[in-house]
Design an enzyme around this catalytic site. Sequence first.
Site, mmCIF file in Angstrom:
data_model
loop_
_atom_site.group_PDB
_atom_site.id
_atom_site.type_symbol
_atom_site.label_atom_id
_atom_site.label_comp_id
_atom_site.label_asym_id
_atom_site.label_seq_id
_atom_site.Cartn_x
_atom_site.Cartn_y
_atom_site.Cartn_z
ATOM 1 N NE ARG A 42 -2.770 -1.567 3.308
ATOM 2 C CZ ARG A 42 -3.561 -2.267 4.001
ATOM 3 N NH1 ARG A 42 -4.760 -2.469 3.504
ATOM 4 N NH2 ARG A 42 -3.394 -2.994 4.994
ATOM 5 C CE LYS A 146 5.965 -17.861 13.212
ATOM 6 N NZ LYS A 146 5.135 -16.774 14.239
ATOM 7 C CD GLU A 214 14.316 -15.075 21.072
ATOM 8 O OE1 GLU A 214 14.161 -15.361 19.739
ATOM 9 O OE2 GLU A 214 13.192 -14.314 21.491
ATOM 10 C CG ASP A 233 6.735 -15.132 18.576
ATOM 11 O OD1 ASP A 233 6.562 -14.526 17.547
ATOM 12 O OD2 ASP A 233 7.687 -14.890 19.120
ATOM 13 C CG HIS A 238 8.764 -21.091 14.811
ATOM 14 N ND1 HIS A 238 8.514 -21.335 13.502
ATOM 15 C CD2 HIS A 238 8.872 -19.807 15.085
ATOM 16 C CE1 HIS A 238 8.485 -19.885 12.889
ATOM 17 N NE2 HIS A 238 8.764 -19.155 13.773
ATOM 18 C CE LYS A 332 10.204 -12.673 22.167
ATOM 19 N NZ LYS A 332 11.463 -12.825 21.165
ATOM 20 N NE ARG A 342 19.956 -30.515 26.962
ATOM 21 C CZ ARG A 342 20.781 -29.835 27.699
ATOM 22 N NH1 ARG A 342 21.329 -30.508 29.035
ATOM 23 N NH2 ARG A 342 21.463 -28.785 27.260
ATOM 24 N NE ARG A 365 22.621 -25.141 21.519
ATOM 25 C CZ ARG A 365 23.402 -24.541 22.404
ATOM 26 N NH1 ARG A 365 24.310 -23.395 22.029
ATOM 27 N NH2 ARG A 365 23.434 -24.837 23.731
#
Length: 475
Positions: A42, A146, A214, A233, A238, A332, A342, A365
């Site tokens: 837009r 997503k 995080e 989130d 995920h 977070k 793990r 990891r």
Amino acid sequence: MLSIIVFGASGDLATKMTFPALFALYVRKIIPEDFQIIGYARSKLSQEAANKIVTAHIPIDDTVGASQKALNTFVEHYKYVPGTYDKPESFEMLNSIIAEKETAPASECTRIFYLVLPPHLFAPVSELIKSKAHPNGMVTRLIVEKPIGFDYKSADAILSDLSKHWSAKDTFKVDHFLGEDMIDGFTAIRFANSMFEPIWNREHIESVRVDFREDFGCEGRGGYFEGAGILRDVVQNHLLQLLTLLCIEEPKSQDAEDIIKCKVDFLKSLHPVSKEDIVYGQYTKSANGKVPGYRELDGVADDSEVSTFCALQLRSEAPRWKGIPIIISAGKGLDRDYFEARITFKRREGGMFPTVDSSNVLVLRVYPKEFIALKGHIKQPGFSRQIVPVTLDVKYPEAFPDTWIHKAYEVVIADAINGKHTHFISDDEVRTSWKIFDDVLDTTGDLSPLPYAFGSHHGPDATLEFFKKRNLEWD
């Protein structure tokens, strides 16, 4: 002729992820030479301003061919088109602009429409694309980002609306974590190594964990996070996707259809999460007062009950996993920053080394640096008979120094170009995953998030009790 049309082209996600991925695919010659990219949004921007958005987050690296010259050539293939998301005439105009460079017959052209848009726009935009910018005889594909919905009801409505105009074959629903190379390799680690599959079950495994931590907060994303929270989130999508790849039965083949079937089977084996199996938290200001708490951020309500942390247990009825704690934690504002899976194996009882008091652990990891580690035990060298813990590991960058490890968005876009659904999610997965969490989405009342200071090691104190009740440890 390949045409890629990016809706929401002036937005943050397109700037930081979509365009850098497209440039990387161009440099690697995965995008054919005969192509065009059209940005649609837009915002009324000049072509020069739009070009700056495209290049803003693309690094120059001559060692891999990503030179300034290559970037300049790439941008020559880009055209920005301002328009609305709800007026047919805007899409008729867009169709005409796309067609200007499609000199080949329709059967030799492909259009990929990439909707980097809020989910409430998926249905109207996809319908207008189908009716106004979908020429007969041309391969046309739709990519949607997503989140697909806010809960089961909204997700079901979005998927139903999309299916009215687009077939499953031509629709690609993104969970970009599936494009992460480490996650993509989970099935190979499990099923290509004969030592793992015989012990990958409740008889030998003590727990399965996915940890996402995080060390930063929601600065600059407060408004978005108020409408999402940590579960929507990253957990429902995920992290659940990663977990599913760890726990599925072996697919018949590497074909997307076979893998998706096994993923759906596992997801359907999971009970809906109960209030007793989840802890929510919300970070407050740091102990030294230098980092503001979540409620102090712009766009966040003073009395917000949105979660920035959660720890939960999933319970499966699958014979392989019944009774085994399956744990997801995400937060977070913690003291560390990493994302890993793990697998903890059960201790061996008795034997000639009864003093060994720790389990074997397989760590996968995903970031910040991809590696696979197996924690075990050996005899300490020398005359001692002492058993000591060791870690055997494979670090991806060191193991594959000459290999270009593609970023997640490069992988998913390349799949869409080639018409493959390997790194995308199906409608069944979306619907089933929302059903698992629907009962605990409302973080008020009994599920109000508990406070923890920014920089905490474990989130709210209730997390430690949550793990202790399940004979597990937070680490």
